[in-house]
Design an enzyme around this catalytic site. Structure first.
Site, PDB file in Angstrom:
ATOM      1  N   SER A  21      -8.111  -1.599   9.296  1.00 44.30           N
ATOM      2  CA  SER A  21      -7.238  -2.589   8.650  1.00 44.30           C
ATOM      3  C   SER A  21      -7.085  -3.766   9.595  1.00 44.30           C
ATOM      4  CB  SER A  21      -5.863  -1.947   8.404  1.00 44.30           C
ATOM      5  OG  SER A  21      -4.880  -2.941   8.169  1.00 44.30           O
ATOM      6  N   TYR A  37       1.807   2.917   9.947  1.00 48.40           N
ATOM      7  CA  TYR A  37       0.502   2.525   9.409  1.00 48.40           C
ATOM      8  C   TYR A  37      -0.288   1.777  10.474  1.00 48.40           C
ATOM      9  CZ  TYR A  37      -2.757   0.217   6.173  1.00 48.40           C
ATOM     10  OH  TYR A  37      -3.887  -0.259   5.537  1.00 48.40           O
TER      11      TYR A  37
END
Ligand code: NAP
Ligand code: GCO
Length: 267
Positions: A146, A159
């Site tokens: 990400s 996350y």
């Protein structure tokens, strides 16, 4: 010559969490390139539903239900794939979750759950498929990282910690397995229009405005944008690409940002 570079005929590709979103886009393109695609998800009904969507695009997928965070389920699942489809040549560690909660409000168990699925699970699945790849001196592992592998942002601590770890895990897999002919890379999507980002993508939502101004391409990414990067990394064209994270982000990581009406073009 060019087509051969991206021809995946005879390859078995496993995409975790592939019933929709980025995973489906990856599975779709790998299938269209000729791979035998295995789609995993945690819910049987979603797997049944996705088969039709793949078939509409001419991609017949094999589906398998297992929780990527449970090592015994992963072991049984991969054994079934090896028996019924063949050894895995291409692994896309795509399955993932996010919880948007400030650190002080986040129960430790929730932090652990995100890390388990977004970081420990890619370790578990890669560790299960790698021995066969090593034996055959070939294999492609693609970990879905990400932009949060390198950026922090409020409320996504678990996350970002997981995706940051996944970037370095990708590099370490490369360090240990490249000598056996494996290529291990990551993809770092920017802001992509999927179910995961739906809550922050509504028109007029301040975050939607932020993404639109911070992304030089001035648009949200589409899952297919990420699928194309997966096709590249899964192909012969990427045989000397290793330990990298390919950011598919419309330029957001390259961009410090700007404000409307700024006038910095001054002497
Ligand atoms: P999504 O729509 O939430 O899809 C995630 C998929 O993972 C779903 O199919 C989900 O299954 C599956 N999954 C979750 N936990 C699982 C488990 N324990 N075992 C097996 N499957 C599991 O997310 P997405 O936006 O397509 O994102 C896919 C990947 O890209 C994720 O790793 C995400 O972190 C990453 N990513 C997304 C963006 C973005 O902007 N969308 C940007 C950067 C990175 P169910 O639907 O059945 O729960
Ligand atoms: C968020 C978003 C991001 C994206 C993606 C960006 O809440 O900031 O969900 O985390 O999913 O990871 O690269």
């Amino acid at each position: 010559m060019i087509n051969e570079l991206f021809d995946l005929k005879g390859k078995v590709a496993l995409v975790t969490g592939g019933t929709h979103g980025i995973g489906m886009a990856c599975g779709m393109l790998l299938g269209k390139a000729g791979a035998k695609v295995v789609i995993n998800d945690i819910f049987e009904d979603k797997l049944e539903a996705c088969k039709e969507e793949y078939a509409k695009e001419g991609v017949d997928v094999y589906t398998l239900t297992f929780n990527v965070a449970k090592e015994d389920e992963v072991d049984a699942g991969i054994s079934q794939i090896e028996k019924e489809v063949g050894p895995v040549d291409i692994l896309v560690n795509n399955a993932g979750i996010i919880k948007r909660v400030p650190i002080l409000d986040m129960p430790t168990e929730e932090f652990r759950e995100v890390v388990d699925i977004d970081l420990v699970a890619p370790f578990i699945v890669a560790k299960r498929v790698a021995p066969s790849m090593i034996e055959r001196r070939q294999g492609k592992i693609i970990n879905m990282c990400s932009m949060m592998s390198v950026y922090g942002r409020q409320n996504v601590s678990a996350y970002a910690a997981a995706k940051g770890g996944l970037k370095l895990l990708t590099q370490n897999m490369c360090c240990e397995w490249a000598k056996y002919g494996l290529q291990v890379n990551g993809i770092g999507p920017g802001y992509i229009a999927t179910a995961q980002t739906a809550p922050i993508r509504v028109n007029g939502h301040p975050f939607n405005n932020l993404v639109m101004t911070r992304t030089p391409a001035n648009r949200w990414g589409e899952p297919e944008d990420v699928g194309k990067a997966a096709l590249f990394l899964a192909s012969k064209a990427a045989d000397f690409v290793n330990g990298q994270v390919l950011y598919v982000d419309g330029g957001i990581i390259a961009n410090f940002g700007y404000v409307e009406g700024e006038n910095t073009n001054v002497e």
